[in-house]
Design an enzyme around this catalytic site. Structure first.
Site, mmCIF file in Angstrom:
data_model
loop_
_atom_site.group_PDB
_atom_site.id
_atom_site.type_symbol
_atom_site.label_atom_id
_atom_site.label_comp_id
_atom_site.label_asym_id
_atom_site.label_seq_id
_atom_site.Cartn_x
_atom_site.Cartn_y
_atom_site.Cartn_z
ATOM 1 N N ASP A 135 14.647 -43.297 10.813
ATOM 2 C CA ASP A 135 15.656 -44.025 11.698
ATOM 3 C C ASP A 135 15.483 -45.825 11.233
ATOM 4 O O ASP A 135 16.260 -46.605 11.535
ATOM 5 C CB ASP A 135 14.901 -44.555 13.859
ATOM 6 C CG ASP A 135 13.755 -43.738 13.493
ATOM 7 O OD1 ASP A 135 12.951 -43.983 12.114
ATOM 8 O OD2 ASP A 135 13.183 -44.013 14.340
ATOM 9 N N ASP A 143 11.117 -36.686 12.073
ATOM 10 C CA ASP A 143 9.959 -36.939 12.905
ATOM 11 C C ASP A 143 9.551 -36.916 14.093
ATOM 12 O O ASP A 143 10.356 -35.687 14.607
ATOM 13 C CB ASP A 143 10.626 -38.452 13.171
ATOM 14 C CG ASP A 143 11.622 -38.656 12.769
ATOM 15 O OD1 ASP A 143 12.226 -38.522 13.783
ATOM 16 O OD2 ASP A 143 12.455 -40.242 12.675
ATOM 17 N N VAL A 164 55.821 -14.127 -4.646
ATOM 18 C CA VAL A 164 55.725 -15.006 -2.480
ATOM 19 C C VAL A 164 54.457 -14.179 -2.279
ATOM 20 O O VAL A 164 54.271 -14.851 -1.515
ATOM 21 C CB VAL A 164 56.761 -15.088 -2.424
ATOM 22 C CG1 VAL A 164 56.812 -15.263 -0.544
ATOM 23 C CG2 VAL A 164 58.538 -16.130 -3.388
ATOM 24 N N GLU A 172 52.745 -6.413 1.964
ATOM 25 C CA GLU A 172 53.452 -7.333 1.404
ATOM 26 C C GLU A 172 53.634 -6.570 -0.412
ATOM 27 O O GLU A 172 55.198 -6.342 -0.483
ATOM 28 C CB GLU A 172 52.758 -8.760 1.809
ATOM 29 C CG GLU A 172 53.491 -9.647 2.781
ATOM 30 C CD GLU A 172 53.032 -10.519 3.205
ATOM 31 O OE1 GLU A 172 52.485 -11.243 2.001
ATOM 32 O OE2 GLU A 172 52.856 -11.215 3.751
ATOM 33 N N ASN A 205 48.297 -9.456 2.205
ATOM 34 C CA ASN A 205 49.281 -9.672 0.968
ATOM 35 C C ASN A 205 49.446 -7.919 1.282
ATOM 36 O O ASN A 205 50.565 -8.561 -0.487
ATOM 37 C CB ASN A 205 48.580 -9.950 0.039
ATOM 38 C CG ASN A 205 48.396 -11.692 0.039
ATOM 39 O OD1 ASN A 205 47.687 -12.979 -0.423
ATOM 40 N ND2 ASN A 205 49.213 -12.383 1.089
ATOM 41 N N ASP A 258 13.091 -46.022 6.257
ATOM 42 C CA ASP A 258 13.761 -44.399 5.981
ATOM 43 C C ASP A 258 15.039 -44.162 4.917
ATOM 44 O O ASP A 258 15.389 -42.787 4.219
ATOM 45 C CB ASP A 258 14.244 -43.749 7.740
ATOM 46 C CG ASP A 258 12.456 -43.679 7.827
ATOM 47 O OD1 ASP A 258 11.899 -43.269 6.709
ATOM 48 O OD2 ASP A 258 12.866 -43.988 9.319
ATOM 49 N N GLU A 274 49.933 -19.876 0.147
ATOM 50 C CA GLU A 274 51.034 -21.108 0.295
ATOM 51 C C GLU A 274 49.814 -21.904 1.845
ATOM 52 O O GLU A 274 49.176 -23.059 1.275
ATOM 53 C CB GLU A 274 52.150 -21.307 1.573
ATOM 54 C CG GLU A 274 52.980 -20.272 0.540
ATOM 55 C CD GLU A 274 53.166 -18.722 0.449
ATOM 56 O OE1 GLU A 274 52.421 -18.368 1.208
ATOM 57 O OE2 GLU A 274 53.607 -17.745 -0.324
ATOM 58 N N THR A 306 54.872 -16.252 10.699
ATOM 59 C CA THR A 306 54.078 -15.284 11.437
ATOM 60 C C THR A 306 52.283 -15.655 11.961
ATOM 61 O O THR A 306 51.613 -15.262 12.873
ATOM 62 C CB THR A 306 53.675 -13.740 11.981
ATOM 63 O OG1 THR A 306 54.078 -13.533 10.735
ATOM 64 C CG2 THR A 306 55.783 -13.963 12.432
ATOM 65 N N ASP A 307 51.709 -15.777 10.524
ATOM 66 C CA ASP A 307 50.090 -15.253 10.040
ATOM 67 C C ASP A 307 49.505 -16.815 9.968
ATOM 68 O O ASP A 307 48.669 -17.211 10.455
ATOM 69 C CB ASP A 307 49.802 -15.450 8.270
ATOM 70 C CG ASP A 307 49.636 -13.920 8.477
ATOM 71 O OD1 ASP A 307 49.549 -13.134 9.597
ATOM 72 O OD2 ASP A 307 49.579 -13.518 7.102
HETATM 73 P P1 ATP Z 1 7.485 -40.651 13.931
HETATM 74 O O1 ATP Z 1 7.377 -41.409 12.380
HETATM 75 O O2 ATP Z 1 7.221 -39.552 14.749
HETATM 76 O O3 ATP Z 1 8.737 -42.153 14.725
HETATM 77 P P2 ATP Z 1 5.913 -42.795 15.175
HETATM 78 O O4 ATP Z 1 6.883 -43.771 16.225
HETATM 79 O O5 ATP Z 1 4.381 -42.853 15.888
HETATM 80 O O6 ATP Z 1 6.440 -41.523 14.929
HETATM 81 P P3 ATP Z 1 5.438 -45.169 13.331
HETATM 82 O O7 ATP Z 1 6.943 -46.216 14.525
HETATM 83 O O8 ATP Z 1 5.980 -45.532 11.908
HETATM 84 O O9 ATP Z 1 5.645 -44.024 14.131
HETATM 85 O O10 ATP Z 1 4.491 -45.876 14.198
HETATM 86 C C1 ATP Z 1 3.103 -45.578 13.003
HETATM 87 C C2 ATP Z 1 2.210 -45.914 14.305
HETATM 88 O O11 ATP Z 1 2.261 -47.442 14.820
HETATM 89 C C3 ATP Z 1 1.957 -45.405 15.433
HETATM 90 O O12 ATP Z 1 1.621 -44.401 15.456
HETATM 91 C C4 ATP Z 1 1.192 -45.995 15.794
HETATM 92 O O13 ATP Z 1 -0.176 -46.434 16.639
HETATM 93 C C5 ATP Z 1 1.798 -47.249 15.691
HETATM 94 N N1 ATP Z 1 2.785 -48.154 16.601
HETATM 95 C C6 ATP Z 1 3.668 -48.090 16.878
HETATM 96 N N2 ATP Z 1 4.571 -48.610 17.414
HETATM 97 C C7 ATP Z 1 4.109 -49.380 17.727
HETATM 98 C C8 ATP Z 1 4.345 -51.142 18.034
HETATM 99 N N3 ATP Z 1 5.156 -51.068 18.575
HETATM 100 N N4 ATP Z 1 3.433 -52.152 17.811
HETATM 101 C C9 ATP Z 1 2.348 -51.572 17.413
HETATM 102 N N5 ATP Z 1 1.854 -50.337 16.927
HETATM 103 C C10 ATP Z 1 2.731 -49.366 16.868
#
Ligand code: ATP
Length: 931
Positions: free
Chosen positions: A647, A326, A279, A716, A713, A651, A284, A746-747
């Site tokens: 994002d 990024d 024990v 004890e 322990n 990715d 426990e 108590t512990d």
């Molecule tokens: P991160 O990868 O750090 O988010 P980022 O936003 O520059 O950076 P991407 O979104 O891949 O990366 O964009 C790559 C490139 O594409 C940008 O550097 C820009 O030149 C171009 N870009 C970004 N957004 C647009 C858009 N809405 N329309 C057209 N070209 C774009």
């Protein structure tokens, strides 16, 4: 009629909806009629089996048996107490598990999916669970489809249906009506299904089935429960508990034999000894405390904007040695403002400065000190209109709870619209005059976007994107209103201007346009123009350079990472020079020899060259998600624990591959969020660092309460050892009931209090721990059993003798009364001394290296609640006759408490000396290394 065979208008009519969606009122009524859009989860374990599991595991079984043994050894009171304690322990463990589960469930609810719909003609975000038949879903890249719907609009819409079909290739979906003879339901091109996700393109669909009526809901295999797996740390604790239990049982048997053979005790007394050892050593409450402390870590992280989806991520976060992040939106604010505009051939090098801040359309374009107007037909006007029409973002003026102008959609695009507004261009009118026919969406591999519009007897294409990618589409350039061939020297000039802007941290976009003879018919039907046919022979209009300031808190977070031995590798889609400038500004790179590797460079590198690049300061620019995946794999190969942010849809593989996949809560797609272990609700890099700190703190806390529990322990066990070794001449200072009172009375609560400790100062000044490091290390065992434990035993035995000595047995050691009121009071003293010294131990355990006096004394209320609870329990045991009878103690005079509390700081102060020596040793080692 099946929805796929009807024209769009009829589909909407048959579902009682329209292009403007349902009204909010109708949606509410349908929610009541059709129920929530959710898949019933089967296989979730109900509470009763979970409750019972806490009484049937190895340790509990052992205690049941111990009770039976005590019963047959004619100690029914002890037997009943052991069983009672087992019941209390099981219930407490269940309560802890239940609380942990509730916390995790609350977290899951926070993670509930959202969907974008059109209701009352307005696009808005709602919970997926509230989607009803008739709702119009708005789909974009990375969206998860949450109900079955018939498409009513589509632009290059591709879906990943692998969840339903197992086929990993994406499928093209279109909105026209089709005859689907011979097709399986999932092959129908104009219907989209719940559980799939959008790989690229955009679209809208009107929902015809929700919840269990969807194809996804019908597939029984998908209704399995959520796997309730233990994370590695929990598994380790379970293993440790088992090993300790086996050791305890073995030592119990040895002590039983010793007691019977050497001390000449009766069998019954021998059994009592054996039980005492078992024990005393069985931890426990350890595993449930670990689980709860992980869950508390999850809650603390949520408060700091990091939603953790799995308990195991808490643990892994503490080991992270590299963060691949990024740039845009994570390290920077993702609040873009166009600062410079470059027009080919314009005077003064062509550069215009744009004034104003944020998304408010207040500002002007200046060349030198002069304001420049965007007159229709001029180069500036053409550039701003093309850039503005090639956007999907919207601007919202202040009002409706907004204190300033805000952007809905991509901030890069919003900035382009703001620039047009500053020049007095009304984009809504432009859009009406030249309606959009098609969109070639942006994606991080193409790095550009184009839109196709109806013009005056012609088709107009507007494109914007990374300058090099836009230049590739162009064969002409607009100079002072005249189109001229775009020769090599002009391209070099454009890139030189781009580099100039990028070096000062600006994000640069190129803009182009094209006028084609023809009409909308060219864009539809089987012979329709491909992306390549549209995005070619364009005219380059100019550059727009925008500022995206770093997040203010990032610099500090980057510095923390450096101190904490965590490397930061920026992997961005942006241009190398822009990325470098931002990276230097926030301290991600400091070295003059830092390497900027572009995606194209990376393609030419073999694994050896990549490993070499990764060994020094490096950032990756113009990188695609595939590059990200390769970098993560390379880092993992060299033994790093990698956290990766992302994002987009693409990715997801890198997020999954990472040890800790992190998705952006605000800008991230559903697909990225689904693949991730952690979701940042503020998209902020600094949040990752806070989560790592919490991860480290959770692991440290588990070590703290394990040491705390293990320490007691020793005192004890010592009375049993002394009793046996003295052949029964030293009375037994603590019996089995006393041990149970400590371990389970108590512990427990103070140990939980240690689980809620905040990160100790300096926790982020140490390198990350290795994932192979265990909680229970030889160091921990030595500290608990050979350092703090013996000191505590000394105090406990002194307290035990103190009562004899101050009651007529001054100076006597052996053959003291071992029954009767005096003996019972002496055991009460020993028991109370365990408690008071454990209070000192509790405060000692608050820190591992720095002085305990360096953390705020009242910074953790759970700790004080724990202290209050243990004092209350011991006061009841010592001074309340009924409790005395159960536990087998006697009362003692109140002044003895002074003696007992005098021992309280013992462990705290002794551990302070140890910490001081440790710090000194580390300092010497450090100066030794650096000199
Ligand atoms: P991160 O990868 O750090 O988010 P980022 O936003 O520059 O950076 P991407 O979104 O891949 O990366 O964009 C790559 C490139 O594409 C940008 O550097 C820009 O030149 C171009 N870009 C970004 N957004 C647009 C858009 N809405 N329309 C057209 N070209 C774009």
């Amino acid at each position: 009629m099946p929805v796929e065979t009807l024209p769009v208008a009829e589909v909407c009519r048959s579902l009682g909806s329209g292009l403007g969606g349902l009204s909010a009122h109708e949606a509410g009524a349908r929610l009541v009629r059709f129920g929530p859009n959710a898949i019933a989860v089967a296989g979730k374990r109900s509470l009763l089996p979970k409750f019972l599991a806490n009484f049937t595991h190895l340790m509990a079984l052992l205690l049941w048996i111990a009770g039976v043994v005590a019963f047959f050894a004619r100690m029914p009171q002890l037997a009943a107490s052991i069983w009672a304690v087992n019941v209390i322990n099981g219930t407490f463990s269940f309560w802890q598990e239940y609380k942990a589960e509730k916390a995790t469930e609350a977290m899951r609810r926070l993670l509930d999916e959202k969907a974008i719909v059109v209701r009352d003609g307005v696009v808005l975000q709602v919970e997926s669970i509230s989607i009803v038949p008739g709702d119009v879903l708005v789909l974009g890249e990375g969206c998860r489809v949450c109900a079955d719907a018939r498409l009513i609009e589509s632009a290059d819409l591709r879906l990943d249906q692998s969840n339903l079909t197992g086929e990993s290739r994406s499928v093209l979906k279109t909105h026209g009506e089709v005859s689907c003879r011979g097709m399986s339901r999932l092959e129908i091109p104009n219907v989209i299904f719940a559980g799939t996700s959008v790989v690229s393109g955009t679209g809208k669909g009107v929902v015809h089935a929700t919840g269990m009526d969807t194809e996804f809901g019908k597939i029984a295999g998908f209704t399995q429960g959520i796997a309730e797996e233990l994370c590695p740390l929990q598994r380790e604790m379970r293993r440790v508990t088992r090993v300790v239990t086996v050791i305890a049982v073995c030592s119990g048997c040895v002590f039983f034999l010793l007691a019977v053979t050497m001390a000449g005790l009766s069998w019954a007394a021998g059994i009592l000894f054996g039980l005492g050892m078992v024990v005393a050593f069985v931890p426990e409450g350890l595993l449930p405390t670990v689980t709860l402390s992980l869950a508390m870590g999850v809650q603390r992280m949520a408060r700091r904007n990091a939603l953790v989806k799995r308990l195991s991520a808490v643990e892994t976060l503490g080991c992270a040695s590299v963060i691949c992040t990024d740039k845009t939106g994570t390290l920077t604010q993702n609040e873009m403002t166009v600062r410079e505009i470059w027009l080919p051939g314009a005077p003064d090098g062509g550069s215009l400065r744009v004034t104003g801040a944020g998304y408010a359309p207040d500002g002007v374009m200046r060349r030198g000190g002069e304001v420049v107007a965007a007159s229709p037909g001029g180069g500036l006007h053409g550039l701003l209109v093309s850039a503005g029409l090639c956007t999907n973002a919207r601007l919202q003026p202040p009002g409706d709870g907004r204190s300033r102008w805000t952007a809905v959609g991509d901030p890069t695009e919003a900035a382009l619209r703001v620039a047009a507004l500053k020049a007095g261009i009304d984009l809504a009118t432009e859009e009406q005059g030249s309606p959009r026919l098609r969109e070639l969406p942006f994606d991080s591999r193409r790095r550009r976007m184009s839109t196709v519009h109806r013009g005056d007897g012609e088709i107009l294409v507007h494109a914007k994107g990374a300058p090099r990618e836009i230049l590739e589409l162009c064969d002409r350039m607009l100079m002072n209103g005249v189109e001229q061939p775009l020769d090599e020297s002009a391209r070099v000039r454009v890139m030189a201007v781009t580099d100039g802007y990028a070096r000062s941290g600006l994000r640069v976009l190129g803009v182009a346009r094209r006028a084609m003879r023809g009409d909308g018919a060219m864009l539809d039907g089987p012979g329709r123009l491909s992306t390549g046919d549209i995005e070619t022979a364009m005219t380059f209009l100019g550059l727009m350079a925008m500022m995206d300031p770093p997040r203010p808190e990032v610099q500090e977070a980057v510095a923390t990472c450096r101190r904490a031995g965590i490397r930061i590798i920026m992997i961005t889609g942006d241009y190398g020079l822009t990325a470098e400038s931002v990276a230097r500004r926030i301290g991600v790179i400091r070295d003059g020899r830092a390497r900027i590797v572009s995606g194209a460079d990376l393609d030419t590198m073999d694994e050896g060259a990549l490993d070499e690049a990764l060994s020094g300061e490096v950032i990756f620019a113009r990188a695609t998600p595939e590059h990200k995946l390769r970098i993560v794999a390379a880092l993992q190969r060299t033994g790093h624990v990698v956290a990766v942010t992302g994002d987009g849809v693409n990715d997801a593989p890198a997020i999954k591959k990472a040890d800790i996949g992190i998705a952006m809560g605000v800008s991230g797609t559903d697909v990225a969020k689904e693949a991730a272990d952690v979701i940042l609700t503020d998209d902020n890099f600094a949040t990752i660092v806070s989560a790592i700190e919490e991860g480290r703190a959770v692991f440290a806390n588990i070590k703290k309460f394990t040491t705390y529990i293990f320490t007691s322990n020793t005192p004890e066990a010592v009375p049993f050892i002394l009793f046996a070794l003295s052949g029964g001449r030293i009375p037994l200072a603590l019996n089995v009931m006393h041990i149970l009172a400590v371990d389970l009375g108590t512990d427990l609560l103070p140990a939980l209090g240690l689980g809620a400790e905040k990160a100790e100062p300096g926790l982020m000044d140490r390198p990350p721990r290795s994932p192979r490091d265990h909680v229970i290390t030889p160091g921990l065992l030595v500290r608990a059993y050979l350092f703090l434990g013996p000191l505590q035993s000394l105090a406990v035995m002194t307290a035990f003798y103190f009562l004899y000595w101050t009651n007529g047995h001054w100076g006597e050691w052996l053959d003291l009364p071992s029954s009767g009121p005096l003996y019972e009071s002496a055991t009460a003293m020993a028991l109370a001394c365990v408690v008071t010294t454990q209070i000192g131990n509790l405060f000692a355990q608050r820190t591992e290296r720095v002085s305990s006096f360096q953390v705020p004394a009242f910074g953790n209320r759970f700790l004080w609640l724990g202290v209050a609870s243990e004092l209350a329990v011991i006061a009841v045991i010592v001074h309340w006759p009924s409790a005395q009878r159960v536990v087998g103690t006697g009362s003692f005079a109140l002044f003895n408490w002074v003696f007992l509390f005098a021992w309280a700081p013992l462990l705290l102060l002794a551990d302070e000396v140890r910490k001081w020596m440790l710090r000194r040793m580390e300092k010497t080692k450090h100066t030794g290394v650096s000199s």
